[in-house]
Design a protein around this motif. Structure first.
Motif, mmCIF file in Angstrom:
data_model
loop_
_atom_site.group_PDB
_atom_site.id
_atom_site.type_symbol
_atom_site.label_atom_id
_atom_site.label_comp_id
_atom_site.label_asym_id
_atom_site.label_seq_id
_atom_site.Cartn_x
_atom_site.Cartn_y
_atom_site.Cartn_z
ATOM 1 N N THR A 14 0.816 -1.216 0.000
ATOM 2 C CA THR A 14 0.000 0.000 0.000
ATOM 3 C C THR A 14 0.847 1.263 0.000
ATOM 4 O O THR A 14 0.547 2.227 -0.725
ATOM 5 N N GLU A 15 1.910 1.297 0.788
ATOM 6 C CA GLU A 15 2.747 2.503 0.836
ATOM 7 C C GLU A 15 3.350 2.791 -0.536
ATOM 8 O O GLU A 15 3.370 3.940 -0.994
ATOM 9 N N ALA A 16 3.833 1.759 -1.212
ATOM 10 C CA ALA A 16 4.428 1.943 -2.536
ATOM 11 C C ALA A 16 3.374 2.360 -3.556
ATOM 12 O O ALA A 16 3.618 3.242 -4.392
ATOM 13 N N TYR A 21 0.983 6.554 -6.960
ATOM 14 C CA TYR A 21 -0.201 7.289 -7.425
ATOM 15 C C TYR A 21 -0.049 8.784 -7.165
ATOM 16 O O TYR A 21 -0.340 9.608 -8.040
ATOM 17 N N ALA A 22 0.440 9.135 -5.995
ATOM 18 C CA ALA A 22 0.660 10.553 -5.681
ATOM 19 C C ALA A 22 1.670 11.171 -6.637
ATOM 20 O O ALA A 22 1.519 12.332 -7.048
ATOM 21 N N ARG A 203 10.723 3.114 -2.440
ATOM 22 C CA ARG A 203 10.720 1.790 -3.078
ATOM 23 C C ARG A 203 11.934 0.966 -2.670
ATOM 24 O O ARG A 203 11.835 -0.248 -2.498
ATOM 25 N N ILE A 204 13.072 1.620 -2.535
ATOM 26 C CA ILE A 204 14.272 0.893 -2.092
ATOM 27 C C ILE A 204 14.022 0.275 -0.727
ATOM 28 O O ILE A 204 14.379 -0.892 -0.474
#
Length: 245
Positions: A14-16, A21-22, A203-204
């Motif tokens: 969800t965080e990624a 999207y943002a 993402r890393i």
């Protein structure tokens, strides 16, 4: 803008997904109300989905690989891949505006019968030294883009050759097919046009144990991304939005 953009997301984290999207909204200068967001890890494509109702389709990145053998894909990865592939005959057949980012170039290549594989041209997390090709001519998505620019990359598979019917738009020494076009309106990039250093840092951190890089190098990669000068790719995303809005 009379029609929204359909944003298809593939990331199960969800965080990624939210960060991606943002970034698409921010770099594309879009409001959320100008998009229809579907997280394919959580929901199926609507049975009554009409591509004619959208200004264009944007497919984000994800941890899946279309070149993996069926038995090596999780049920979720297989379902996501099948959902996106189900749209491609209409997108390419009707030349519907499409921008596939990273995973999207694998989807386009697979649909067109191209060679998508891990044999060569995978790139570690970092930046690629991209060059606009002579074949690109005056392609509208490359308006305002310098002949050479840096872009954020990180992928295990890649196009091994140019699929039939595609125009080669952007190349790099590490991955020849960084951006292609099929027809007049169907585009795909191997690099991430929405990404910036902050997004790649996220993402890393999230994908540090997914095989993209040795986990112990995460801090070094984050520092490298923070130091990178990456600006041109977001203009490509904005050009896509501007052209088809």
């Amino acid at each position: 803008m009379t029609k929204p953009f359909l944003i298809l997301q593939l990331r199960p984290e969800t965080e990624a997904a939210d960060d991606e999207y943002a970034a698409i909204l921010r770099k594309g200068e879009l409001e959320a109300a100008q998009t229809h967001r579907i997280r394919l890890d959580q929901q199926d494509l609507p049975d009554d989905l009409r591509l004619a109702d959208y200004a264009g389709v944007i497919v984000g990145g994800g941890p899946g690989c279309v070149s993996d053998a069926p038995e090596d894909k999780t049920p979720q990865e297989a379902r996501i891949e099948a959902a996106v592939l189900s749209l491609m005959p209409r997108i390419t057949g009707e030349d519907i505006p499409f921008l596939g980012c990273c995973y999207g170039i694998g989807i386009l290549g697979k649909h067109l019968g191209g060679d998508v594989a891990k044999r060569a041209h995978g790139e570690p997390v970092g930046t690629a030294d991209c060059t606009v090709t002579a074949e690109a001519g005056d392609d509208p998505l490359l308006e305002g883009i310098p002949g050479r620019f840096a872009a954020f990359v990180g992928h295990k598979e890649a196009l091994q050759d140019l699929p039939e019917g595609c125009v080669h738009l952007v190349a790099s020494p590490t991955c020849p097919f960084q951006m292609v076009r099929y027809g007049a309106n169907v585009y795909a990039t191997q690099f991430h046009p929405e990404a910036d250093a902050a997004g790649f840092e996220t993402r890393i951190r999230i994908y540090r144990h997914k095989g993209y890089f040795p986990p112990e190098t995460a801090d070094e990669l984050i520092a490298m991304c923070r130091a990178a000068e990456v600006h041109a790719p977001e203009r490509i995303l904005r050009n896509f939005i501007t052209r088809y809005a």
